[in-house]
Each structure stands twice: as C-alpha cells, then as structure tokens.
Write an enzyme that holds these catalytic residues in place. Sequence first.
Site, PDB file in Angstrom:
ATOM      1  N   SER A 127       0.865  -1.236  -0.024  1.00 20.65           N
ATOM      2  CA  SER A 127       0.319  -0.196  -0.386  1.00 20.65           C
ATOM      3  C   SER A 127       1.251   1.307  -0.013  1.00 20.65           C
ATOM      4  CB  SER A 127      -0.843   0.172   0.991  1.00 20.65           C
ATOM      5  OG  SER A 127      -0.272   0.288   2.047  1.00 20.65           O
ATOM      6  N   ASP A 128       0.463   2.618  -0.547  1.00 20.26           N
ATOM      7  CA  ASP A 128       1.091   3.915  -0.172  1.00 20.26           C
ATOM      8  C   ASP A 128       0.645   4.496   1.130  1.00 20.26           C
ATOM      9  OD1 ASP A 128       2.049   5.934  -0.482  1.00 20.26           O
ATOM     10  OD2 ASP A 128       0.822   6.278  -2.498  1.00 20.26           O
ATOM     11  N   TRP A 129       0.868   4.726   1.675  1.00 22.71           N
ATOM     12  CA  TRP A 129       1.620   5.171   2.804  1.00 22.71           C
ATOM     13  C   TRP A 129       0.314   5.731   3.003  1.00 22.71           C
ATOM     14  CZ3 TRP A 129       5.306   2.974   0.845  1.00 22.71           C
ATOM     15  CH2 TRP A 129       6.389   2.585   1.814  1.00 22.71           C
TER      16      TRP A 129
ATOM     17  N   ALA B 165      -2.846   4.390   2.500  1.00 22.78           N
ATOM     18  CA  ALA B 165      -4.023   4.262   1.622  1.00 22.78           C
ATOM     19  C   ALA B 165      -4.812   2.935   2.330  1.00 22.78           C
ATOM     20  CB  ALA B 165      -3.004   4.024   0.076  1.00 22.78           C
TER      21      ALA B 165
END
Length: 840
Positions: free
Chosen positions: A274-276, A278
């Site tokens: 995941s993006d931070w 997200a």
Amino acid sequence: MRFTSSSVAAIAALTGLASAQYDGETSPPSYPSPWMRGGNGWQDAYAKAQEFVSQLTLLEKINLTTGVGWEGRPCVGNTGSIPRLNFPGLCLQDSPLGVRDTDFNSGFPAGINAAATWSTRLMKNRGNAMGMEHRGKGVDMQLGPVAGPLGRVPEGGRNWEGFSPDPVLTGVAIAETIKGIQDAGVIACAKHFIVYEQEHFRQPGATKFSYSSNLDDKTMHELYLWPFADAVRAGVGAVMCSYNQINNSYSAQNSYILNHLLKNELDFQGPVVSDWWAQLTGVASALAGLDMTMAGDQGLASGDSFWGSNLTAAVLNGTIPQWRLDDMVVRIMSAYFKVGRDTARVPINFSSWTLETDGYAYPEANEDYTQVNWHVNVQGDHAALIREIGGASTVLLKNTNNVLPLKKPKSIAIIGEDAHDNPGGPNACGDRGCDTGTLAMGWGSGTANFPYLISPVTALRAQAAKDKTSFANVSNNYDLEAIAAAATGAEVAIVFANADSGEGYITVDNNEGDRNNLTLWGNGDALISYVASLNPNTIVVLHTVGAVIVEEHKNNPNVTAILWAGLPGQESGNAITDVLYGDVNPQAKTVFTWGKSREDYGVDVLYQATEDPPQIDFTEGVFIDYRHFDAAGIEPSYEFGFGLSYTNYSYSNLQIHKENPGPYEPTTGMTKAAPTFGTIDYDPAHAEFPPGFHAVHDYVYPYLSGPVPTDLPQNWPAGSQDGSPQPHLPAGGSGGGNRQLYDIMYTVSATVTNIGHVKGTEIAQLYISLGGPTDPKVVLRGFDDLILDPGESETFTYQITRRDISNWDPVAQDWFISEYPKTVYVGASSRNLPLSATLP
C-alpha cells in the site's frame, strides 16, 4: 450506481455484478486473490521463499506483512522483524530518483529526464546506479520507478516522477529502470497502481473520500495498464497501489485491479504494497489482494493498525484463510530472494528522521538513543552518469541560424533566479518544498538530498573564464535596471526560467502539488520577453516539470534558441554548459506535447469538487497528449518526439518482413489449489504479548490486543476465501499477459543517415496506425538511439509484436487484431514521419 463506502456491505453488494467487463462507474469483484505460482523467472526465489516461510509462526508471518508505524524504525517504511531467525525485517525507502532523507547520496535526474534521453542504456544505468546507492545504505526495496501518474493532465503534480504520457515510452523506461535497480540487488517497487493522475483530492481532507478515476476497460488496457505490463514482464519485485479510487473502489481494496488485472491477467508474482496510509480496511484489503501495509499504522503515528493484531485475529477466527496469509508472505520473501537480498544485504546505516550521527532507534517513541547514522558514502562515480543524462535529456527546441553551440563569445549575460544557487543551500527546503534558485528536481517524497548542486551560473562562469569571455549575471527576476545593464550589448544573453510541481502534502506558491497553470514561475515569461526586447540574441533555458506555454517566445525573432533541460539533478549546470557549448550534441526528444494554450490539451486537473467522492471521468479515453492533438487537428508549438540537433539526419529504405508466429491462442486451463506453508497455531493464548514484554509506544505489533472476535459477518464477497483451483484468464498466463502477445509479427528496418557535419545521436521513432475509426491517428511503438558520424548510415530495426498491433476487446476480455489496415511510420517525431508502408 456509484459506491461511496469502503464497508464490507458495499464490497458484498458488488458481488451481484456480472463479468469482469466494466463501464467506468463501478469496479466489479474478482475473487479469490490469485496465489503465487513461481513462474516467469521466479522459480528459484519461490522455492527459497517456501522454505523460509514454512518455518514461520503466525505472528512472524503477520510481522512481515505489516509496517511497524511511522517513524517506528530508521527507514520510511519498515516491516516487523523475526528475531528467532535473525531476520531484521524489511527496509523500504523513497525515492524514484535517489535515496531520500539521508546524506552522501546522489541527486539523480528525474524520470522525465531519463525518458527524454530515449536511451535504454542510460535508463538502465540510472536504475542500476540508484539501486547500488540504496543497496549501500541497507535498503531492501526502492520505492520506484513510476508509471502512475502516466501524465493525463500536463498540470499533474507528480508527472515528473514518471516518464511520459506515452505508454510505450513509459513502459520501456520503467522496464529498463527496474532491470537496473534489481541487478544491483534491491527490490524495485513500481508505482502508483493505477490511474493516479492528480494531487487534488487524492486523500480524504477537503472531501470525505478520495477522488475516483472512472474509465472504461479499453482505456485501462490500451493506455494506463500498458506500462505496468512491461514492469511485470521485466520481473519487478513489488507494486505499490495508489491513494485514489478506481471506478469508485479504493486501490488498496479494489479486487478488480489487484486480483483480476495485476495478479491474474498480468500474472504478477510479487507483493502489492500500500502507499502510506492508503489502506482503509483490514480483512477486505487482504481478500482483495493487498500483501503489505505501509506505514503499518492507520494514520500518521496513530499506533493503531488495520492489520497487525487485527490480521492475527482474522486468521485465528478463520476470516482470512491460511493460504491467503501464506501467499502474502511468500510473495514478499520471493521478491527478497529474487534480487539476491540474502547475499547483497548490508545493515541499515542511516536514519530517515535525522542527519545527526546519534538519534533514537525508535524515533516516534523517543526510545533507545544511540548511533543511527554512519554517513556511508554511496555516490561512487555516479556524478559522471548524472552529467551524461543531464546533457542527453536536454531538448533543443529552437536554434535560429545555428546560434548554438556557442563559440567563445566575447560577452555573455546569465539572467534569472533559475540559473543561480538557493542562498540557503540546495537542501534548504525539506523535500525540496520551495522554488528558490535553480530547479533540479520537483518536490515531495520523490526527492533526495543533494550532495551538491552545480548551478548553471557556476558552470557557465567557469566556462567564460576559460574562454576569456566577459561575464555578467543577475539573479533577481524583478530587478529590471540590473537586467538591462547586463543584457544590453552582450553578445549573448541566456535567460533561465522554471516551473515547479510536486506532491500534494506540500503547497508552494499556492500550488497544491498540481500546477495552477502552464506558465513559467517567478515572472519568467515577462523576464524572457524583457531580455529579448533588449538583446537580439536571447537564448532561453527552461527547467520545468513538464509542458509550459512557449508560443510567444518561439515566435519572438530575438529569442534565437530554446532548450528544455527538465529536472537534471545535481550536475545541472555542467550538463547545460556541455550542450550550450557543443561538448554534447543534443539527442533528446520531447516526451510530451507543447500546446499553444492550456485548452489545447482537452483535459485538466479537477480543482473544485462538486460531489463527494470527487468524480473524474476519463471520457477522453486513450486520447491524451499527442493522441488528442492529432485527433482534434490541433497544431502544437512542439510535437511529441520533437528535438533538434547540431547536425541533420535523413531517413530512407523502409523494409518490412512478415514473420509467421502462428495464430493467437487464449490461455486456458486451471491453476493448482492454493498451497499453505507450515502450520498455524490457532490457540489465541499463544498470540498474546509475552509476560513482561516492553511495548514501544505507537509501535505496531502482531500480538493480540484483546479477545478474538467470533461473531463473524457472513457477507464476505463470494469466492474470496476459496482456495480451490481457478480458471486462467484468456489474456493472462504469463508475466505481462498472454505470452503470445509478445510474438514477433513483423520486422521493420530503415536507414538513418547523418547528413550534417557533426557527430550526433538520432532517435529514430516508429509509429503505427491501427486503422480503426476509434483509434488514434498514430501510436508510438518503438525507438532507438543511433550514434552516427558525419556521412555515416545505420539501420534502425524494430520487431513489431502482436501486442503492438492489437486492440482490447472488452466483451471477449482479450486482445485481438482488428480488420482495419495497419500502417507503419518511421521518422524523427510524431509529426515528422517521412517513411510509411502498410503492413502486409
């Protein structure tokens, strides 16, 4: 119907939708999450990962899937460790142009510059040099390269982190960069998956929900998914999902894009990260295909996690089947072994949170004060490569009467803040969050600290001293008196101007990540016009993150040359001096279209939301950048692929040879059943904190934080927990899609000759017309950089694949070659194509 909730109920409601075809409003379900099979060159890594994971306990497996929280350990992202096996966990670190938040590292040219070289050698070498620097700092996974954003809108804040709005150029660039990074023994993480095309409303804030990028199946496959297919085919170790929603389902829990497109159709074998922050759900994201959550906590330094203890509980109560957890961990460890981290790894020797030698080992908790930085110099000889890329990526847009290259002018005036140093130093603004002095990278998490930054004025002053040229410079864009004194009477006046952008968590000059306009910053347009009114030999150098409006300057007879230098990194001044004085003959071609007005592009950033979540409808389909300009009959200032040289080239002798690879066969058959590795102890008592255990504040642990829930919901998406054999997709079956998509259908060749008097590198480009009434006029399919002495000829050759001449059929859910005639074009830009022939 549009779904605006990330709840289980909303996900369950999606199971009522038919087929994998979608209409751009909703994202259909795709379950179960495909399990890794170890194909496409992953066999050895998969075997090692199986052996490793089979030893692990439940808590140890959870630790590898869950970040420890923001500022929990030294890297931007850190997974939990396995002390019993002396495994310290994984270090994930930005950025796509160098090692972020440390020292004694290089500041590389941006991705957009790498693409502008059109050189696979330089793309790969840049990737390898960045990978070696991450390796030297102890990083396991470099968070890059970037194919999302692709560059749908020219104002998009992070376009410069990627390569080009053309999917083929981006696909080649991302693949070569990945090969370079992973050859260095570091996992590359391709990002951001997918259709993450602007910064406004990317995360909840001004609106309750992130924006939704709404697009149809054909547009997804023929444009935005294309470079990610190339990334998977190149063996990328990891893929990062994006913040936005896709057809009203968040990326980190969108089973269609993660399970169906990425893991099934493209046969991606590594982990989805995941993006931070997200990740917005726990069980739902796991079933939808997410494998690792970053930073691990639910929000910035919250101490809570959707996974960690919650994932432990979900496995213990049977909500998450063992095969799904095992697949997460095997994917993570397979990426680790695939790039040779077991032999390439060195201890982490830096801290992202301080440049001081000593600091906290657990920064968020302010615990364990110790040495955290060893100030290891990882720059090697990369400055030479950075300088080479800086020169090779500088596009010569205008050169009236061959005023360039310069030949020891008697006097020279260097004008503009963009030529000069930031008075506070090149790293004065955190994450480059200002536009002060010369621009060599944009802002945001996609940056790195400069070890130094050679400004243009520094390099040009040195050249002037060598040539005994009278030299004047003015840094203040608004000091008209000083500018007039310097520019008037000078043999040549060089004006530097820029336009900046970056990630949405930083606002610079009221630009919230995305640019507010396509004009130059800091009075740049007026500055150029003023200097040109005073000096008939005014040369313009632009450091910009993408297109700006230059039509006035292009048509000004006193502006004799225009160069786009992009974001060239730490050797900026040396690189532009090399080009201006002819030590480097420009080879670069523009990787985006220069419109005459903002409206020419047909699309724009959504700056104001009228609904929540904001809806961004990609109604233009595949028609972005030059595809749109061609279809709409709009003349640009400079077309995609355009770039001048200090010599001239001719094209001749187009030849086409038809190959016979056989008919296309959709993939058929079934997978094996989902495997499990090792056994899980389902006794909750064995998943609790050990007696007397000291828990670091806000650190994310896998231990249970309370009783395991037993009142389980029964409405999980149909098939999401099913580990039985599953059917292959017709378009899938191999890395990057059906292997026959890459069959060679035609071999095309043409002769390119240097008809000038200077050695140079020509970028030969091949375009194809797919012929259909809804197809673009032409689409780029191949290119090569040919180094030619004066009078020398060389053969440009490109092998056209089945994919190159195919369209996506959303009904059949597969690629097909349409009945329309296909025409191949070869030339120097998208609108300078002297050679053409119909494919037989």
